[in-house]
Design an enzyme around this catalytic site. Structure first.
Site, mmCIF file in Angstrom:
data_model
loop_
_atom_site.group_PDB
_atom_site.id
_atom_site.type_symbol
_atom_site.label_atom_id
_atom_site.label_comp_id
_atom_site.label_asym_id
_atom_site.label_seq_id
_atom_site.Cartn_x
_atom_site.Cartn_y
_atom_site.Cartn_z
ATOM 1 N N SER A 215 0.831 -1.214 0.000
ATOM 2 C CA SER A 215 0.000 0.000 0.000
ATOM 3 C C SER A 215 0.858 1.253 0.000
ATOM 4 O O SER A 215 1.939 1.278 0.600
ATOM 5 C CB SER A 215 -0.876 -0.020 1.253
ATOM 6 N N GLU B 171 0.248 3.606 1.763
ATOM 7 C CA GLU B 171 0.344 4.021 3.167
ATOM 8 C C GLU B 171 1.715 3.662 3.753
ATOM 9 O O GLU B 171 2.095 4.194 4.796
ATOM 10 C CB GLU B 171 -0.765 3.364 3.995
ATOM 11 N N TYR C 139 -1.824 0.487 10.469
ATOM 12 C CA TYR C 139 -2.082 -0.152 9.182
ATOM 13 C C TYR C 139 -0.834 -0.069 8.288
ATOM 14 O O TYR C 139 -0.396 -1.069 7.710
ATOM 15 C CB TYR C 139 -3.270 0.525 8.481
HETATM 16 O O1 F7E Z 1 -8.823 8.416 3.545
HETATM 17 C C1 F7E Z 1 -9.193 11.929 4.618
HETATM 18 C C2 F7E Z 1 -8.306 11.030 5.458
HETATM 19 O O2 F7E Z 1 -9.920 6.412 4.521
HETATM 20 C C3 F7E Z 1 -8.292 9.241 2.539
HETATM 21 C C4 F7E Z 1 -7.197 2.346 2.177
HETATM 22 O O3 F7E Z 1 -7.712 1.618 1.080
HETATM 23 O O4 F7E Z 1 -5.916 3.727 0.701
HETATM 24 C C5 F7E Z 1 -6.874 3.766 1.744
HETATM 25 O O5 F7E Z 1 -6.377 4.469 2.886
HETATM 26 C C6 F7E Z 1 -8.012 10.614 3.101
HETATM 27 C C7 F7E Z 1 -7.262 10.619 4.432
HETATM 28 O O6 F7E Z 1 -8.207 6.142 2.675
HETATM 29 C C8 F7E Z 1 -12.516 11.731 6.047
HETATM 30 O O7 F7E Z 1 -7.801 11.751 6.585
HETATM 31 C C9 F7E Z 1 -11.177 13.285 5.375
HETATM 32 O O8 F7E Z 1 -6.238 11.589 4.398
HETATM 33 O O9 F7E Z 1 -10.385 7.008 2.115
HETATM 34 P P1 F7E Z 1 -9.435 6.950 3.219
HETATM 35 P P2 F7E Z 1 -6.679 6.014 3.147
HETATM 36 O O10 F7E Z 1 -6.516 6.239 4.593
HETATM 37 O O11 F7E Z 1 -5.860 6.855 2.226
HETATM 38 C C10 F7E Z 1 -4.673 3.088 1.015
HETATM 39 C C11 F7E Z 1 -3.836 3.052 -0.231
HETATM 40 C C12 F7E Z 1 -4.846 1.767 1.654
HETATM 41 O O12 F7E Z 1 -4.043 0.855 1.469
HETATM 42 C C13 F7E Z 1 -5.925 1.641 2.678
HETATM 43 O O13 F7E Z 1 -6.247 0.286 2.932
HETATM 44 O O14 F7E Z 1 -9.268 11.245 3.353
HETATM 45 N N1 F7E Z 1 -10.547 12.092 5.155
HETATM 46 N N2 F7E Z 1 -12.365 13.102 5.921
HETATM 47 C C14 F7E Z 1 -11.370 11.110 5.563
HETATM 48 N N3 F7E Z 1 -11.229 9.765 5.522
HETATM 49 C C15 F7E Z 1 -12.272 9.017 5.987
HETATM 50 N N4 F7E Z 1 -12.169 7.657 5.940
HETATM 51 N N5 F7E Z 1 -13.417 9.592 6.494
HETATM 52 C C16 F7E Z 1 -13.607 10.960 6.544
HETATM 53 O O15 F7E Z 1 -14.619 11.451 6.995
#
Ligand code: F7E
Length: 339
Positions: A141, A143, A165
């Site tokens: 990932s 991440e 993660y």
């Molecule tokens: O967040 C911001 C949050 O949860 C993206 C997983 O598939 O991709 C994914 O991880 C961004 C972050 O994905 C909210 O702070 C703002 O900066 O959609 P996400 P992630 O954390 O990037 C990677 C490649 C993986 O491998 C993981 O398994 O969006 N954000 N407001 C928010 N995020 C969430 N979830 N909810 C909010 O309300």
């Protein structure tokens, strides 16, 4: 039963058999479809309890259930994985199953580590012990890059994960590399940047946005509450990314590849694009709440997939706009039933 060179040759003449962990998830379901359409026999691992659960658990694979074979086993239980590997020979194994939510990895760090690190070790060890010639894909990932030290990120960029993660994925990535180097196994890892689709779980920001936009447009809700709107991500389409996974396992030599679009957008940009699909202005509806902020944020991710393009001949087909529109339209259809 070990799967030696003789058995492997026999398998090549027969149908190719692939095993997918995480087959009920977004990527697993697209990958299963992709492999079926390429003539593979597709097997998947699902938790024992899942086989007794409602349709919901299988909602992404219901339409192909009669064409795939499911085995009940668990990433937390080596013996159950060993049994599956002993009873069936696989040509390729795609290890996608994981606790994949970054915020959940802060609130439940121990489960994340157990599932993502030990689960990966169990899968790799069972394959090594029973059928070491099976080719393996590990779902790495972006991440893992976390607090990025260069932009864009390439295969050589140093890892600096910012969440349990991310740390668990670095460990899984290193395990896959070690099994390649120590036991000569064909283990490849994709370093996949964010990839979305209408099958994305509701806990991820893109789906939360498109679902919120649909509810607002249909009069079912009046606001959308998010966390950090300034975070930037390189968002691609999951259906494009599973193609890259399969290409990695067709190479003579195992290797690691960044899979990304090379284009980044902020969460605010995503909101703007999604609301404009229904002719609304995001600034009238989007609120922020600190409870959606993370203890440590990954502010920006942007991938350089030159190696995948040059070596695998892979490139994404969907644009950012395609993805946003497809997800909003899907969610409008879904929420219309509740109007
Ligand atoms: O967040 C911001 C949050 O949860 C993206 C997983 O598939 O991709 C994914 O991880 C961004 C972050 O994905 C909210 O702070 C703002 O900066 O959609 P996400 P992630 O954390 O990037 C990677 C490649 C993986 O491998 C993981 O398994 O969006 N954000 N407001 C928010 N995020 C969430 N979830 N909810 C909010 O309300």
């Amino acid at each position: 039963m070990k799967c030696g060179t003789g058995e492997r040759k026999k398998m090549e003449i027969e149908l190719k058999r692939a095993l997918i962990t995480g087959i009920t998830g977004q990527d697993g379901s697209y990958l299963a479809e992709h492999l079926l359409s390429s003539g593979y026999q597709v097997h998947g691992i699902v938790r024992r309890v899942a086989t007794r659960e409602s349709d919901d658990r299988f909602k992404r694979i219901n339409h192909i259930l009669d064409r795939i074979t499911l085995h009940s086993a668990s990433l937390e239980n080596y013996a159950s994985l060993y049994q599956v590997m002993t009873n069936h020979e696989f040509h390729e194994c795609y290890h996608l199953a994981a606790q994949s939510s970054v915020p959940d990895s802060f609130s439940d760090e121990f489960t994340t580590m157990e599932t993502n690190i030990k689960g990966t070790q169990y899968v790799l060890a069972a394959l090594r012990d029973v059928q070491p010639e099976c080719r393996v894909y590990f779902a790495g990932s972006s991440e893992m890059f976390g607090q990025v030290e260069e932009v864009p990120q390439r295969e050589q960029t140093r890892f600096h994960p910012r969440s349990p993660y991310g740390i668990s994925k670095v460990a899984g990535f290193q395990l896959a590399r070690n099994f390649r180097e120590a036991y000569g196994m064909h283990c490849s890892s994709g370093i996949l940047f964010n990839h979305e689709s209408p099958r994305r779980g509701a806990e991820f920001v893109t789906r939360k946005i498109t679902s919120g936009v649909a509810r607002i447009a249909l009069g079912l809700s009046s606001e959308l509450v998010l966390g950090n709107l300034d975070a930037r991500r390189d968002w691609g389409h999951a259906a494009d990314y599973v193609g890259a996974m399969t290409l990695m396992l067709q190479q003579d030599d195992p290797d690691d590849y960044v899979i990304a679009t090379g284009e980044d957008h902020s969460v605010r940009d995503f909101c703007e694009a999604a609301f404009s699909c229904v002719d609304l202005d995001h600034s009238d509806y989007v609120q922020t709440d600190p409870r959606f902020l993370r203890p440590a944020e990954v502010n920006t991710l942007l991938g350089d997939a030159t190696k995948a393009r040059e070596t695998l001949g892979w490139q994404p087909k969907h644009t950012f706009q395609d993805i946003v529109r497809e997800m909003v339209e899907h969610d409008l259809d879904m929420w219309r039933k509740y109007q």
